[in-house]
Design a protein around this motif. Sequence first.
Motif, PDB file in Angstrom:
ATOM      1  N   ILE A 243       0.860  -1.186   0.000  1.00  0.00           N
ATOM      2  CA  ILE A 243       0.000   0.000   0.000  1.00  0.00           C
ATOM      3  C   ILE A 243       0.899   1.241   0.000  1.00  0.00           C
ATOM      4  N   GLU A 247      -2.365   6.258   0.493  1.00  0.00           N
ATOM      5  CA  GLU A 247      -3.504   5.371   0.309  1.00  0.00           C
ATOM      6  C   GLU A 247      -4.011   4.908   1.670  1.00  0.00           C
ATOM      7  N   PRO A 249      -5.558   2.130   3.945  1.00  0.00           N
ATOM      8  CA  PRO A 249      -5.680   0.666   3.881  1.00  0.00           C
ATOM      9  C   PRO A 249      -7.114   0.172   3.766  1.00  0.00           C
ATOM     10  N   MET A 252      -8.478   0.333   0.281  1.00  0.00           N
ATOM     11  CA  MET A 252      -7.866  -0.552  -0.703  1.00  0.00           C
ATOM     12  C   MET A 252      -8.608  -1.872  -0.843  1.00  0.00           C
ATOM     13  N   SER A 278      -6.519  -5.798   4.360  1.00  0.00           N
ATOM     14  CA  SER A 278      -5.282  -5.043   4.554  1.00  0.00           C
ATOM     15  C   SER A 278      -4.618  -5.466   5.853  1.00  0.00           C
TER      16      SER A 278
END
Length: 539
Positions: A243, A247, A249, A252, A278
């Motif tokens: 990552i 960004e 987590p 994502m 994540s």
Amino acid sequence: MGDSFDADADADADADVAIVGLGPVGATAANLAAELGLSVVAFDRATAVESRPRAIGLDHEAMRVFANLGLADALAPHTMPYRPSEYRNRHGQVIKRLDTAPPPHPLGWAPNYVFLQPELEGALRRRLADADGVEVRLGTTVTDVRADDEGARVEAVDDTGERRTYRARYVLACDGGGSRTRTRLGLSMRDLEFDEPWLVVDILLRPGAGETLPRTNVQYCETERPSTYVVGPGRLRRWEFMINKGEVPEDMTDPTVVRTLLSRWLRAGEYDLWRAASYRFHALVLRQWRAQRLFFLGDAAHMTPPFLAQGMCQGIRDASGLVWKLAAHLRGGAGDHLLDTYQLEREPHVVQVTAAAKEFGRIICERDELAAARRDAELLAELAASPRGTIRQSLIPGLSAGFVAPERFPVRGDILPQPQVTDSAGRSALLDEFTGTTFRLVLTDEADDSAVAAALSKHRAEGGFPVQPVHLHQGATPARQGAYREEANVLSAWLSEHSCEAVLARPDHYTFGGVHDATDLDGLLTAARQRWTRVAAVC
């Protein structure tokens, strides 16, 4: 499995061992304890096995433990030998290879496997359900553990709100990286300086899809976004993505983000998304693994970056290395100091494996372009000198301290190889299936029978623990019971390499030590008896 130790334990408790957490490590520990005749009560907050995979790799040491529990056939449909790993730079050039040793395999199993964790946990849980002396409390949260020199009390509440106190002689905390047991005690962890956020994605290929995917595992050592691709068993494929800074987590794991990342390899209609989660990949080791009658195992004691697929394996070694010592103490008359060898043995081993995983993580995670170029040049030069690359199991050490022989004895702390053998009745199997997981004295044809008999007789007369002689026979099918002929020259070659006529192996398959000549066997067994009762004084 081997026979349980037969001396009586005299404490008044609901169970010999209470186990907090029934993931792979806790369930393995519970099965090992039950197999050795210990009573067990085990707790897990969940009411069922997690249906999605988490760990994906195990090695031959772990598979040997599972086979000793009789689970090899149950696991076979859900495992596959681990494929070699290629490390590729941003140009797609292979800069490093990580492979496994060719057959014959030293432990009787492929060096590494990919597997489905839900199936493994299910097999371990089913075996527990059939075991005598085991109470499994699912949907039950352990709220407190109090241990002292006399025993332990476990406070728990089930999913109906009923509270109960359980008494146990020992408690094993297998409650994961966020261990509440460890947190309540305020125990600190040593930071081995690795902390990176990653996204882990598991997909199931649809029929006919995936033909263009790599046939081997790949580490994409790309500065833009390091990533990993793993060929799982059946239709399972795993990607791990670092990552990037900026960004979030949690964001994502959104399916739209995941599908964008995967679009480099697959179209959306070619797979079903199984899991996206994540994580922070840590390198942490607990400073104190034992608090009186409480022990920490698995991620509760250490966390390892996944770059060698050793995270779960480390915990299985914890369980295998500790449980036989608990049985030896509670049933076999071994001193309490034997239990202190748990951390003495496991901590250096964990630290060394974690350091190796960190080094491979450093290769993968390099984000600086100039440093990556230097890395590529160095690794390409190494690969030119050794085209096959690194053998994965060469990175896993033996034991350097604990319940092992003094340094003057050879092969102390090594893993005992396991060949396919034929016994005196003409039956063929892996050696463990005949000998179980007891103390074994492996003897070559060159070992003098009278010296062996005299040393074993003295060992028994002086109250030594049970030892099973295992004679390796060359040539035709052996005539005497307890003798075995190898079908491939695995164990004999290892003994010859180290010039040993006899080796004493522990129940967890690590070697206490060996002797070059059987006339020195009395000294080896004497050292083992001394460590059985006075480990702390002689390690």
